[in-house]
Write a protein that holds these residues in place. Sequence first.
Motif: not given
Length: 138
Positions: A113-138
Amino acid sequence: SAFQLKEEHTAAYAETLGLIKATKTKTDHCNRLATMIRWILEQYPNSIIGDKAFIQPLAKKQKDNKFMHYHNMTHDFIYHKLPYPVIAAFLSSIKVKDNGKHCSFTHYRKYKDAIMYGASQCRAELPGDFRPNMKALL
């Protein structure tokens, strides 16, 4: 030139944005981001150097920005370059607490959530593989 709000509207806008997340939550996110960044800089000092850098020092102008809440952070991620494996390594390093107990799903989720917050504050996109990999980890 970009549209400029009047000063009184800028303050009202900032207040409205601030209501979206409580200051305590923003501070918690910043503390988690700072913890990850400190660990990464210690373990991977080259993460701040060259074309492949994914951490950057914060400039005074960034820290002074009313709309951002950097709290006590000195560095931030370059979110579109953030490699998932280094975040997974960090999470693996904290999986066992000092008392010998394992961290809960909620503990890991707060870092995500902290990473998602930081990215949203900067209006930045995370790499395409980031969210699926995080979802798999969590």
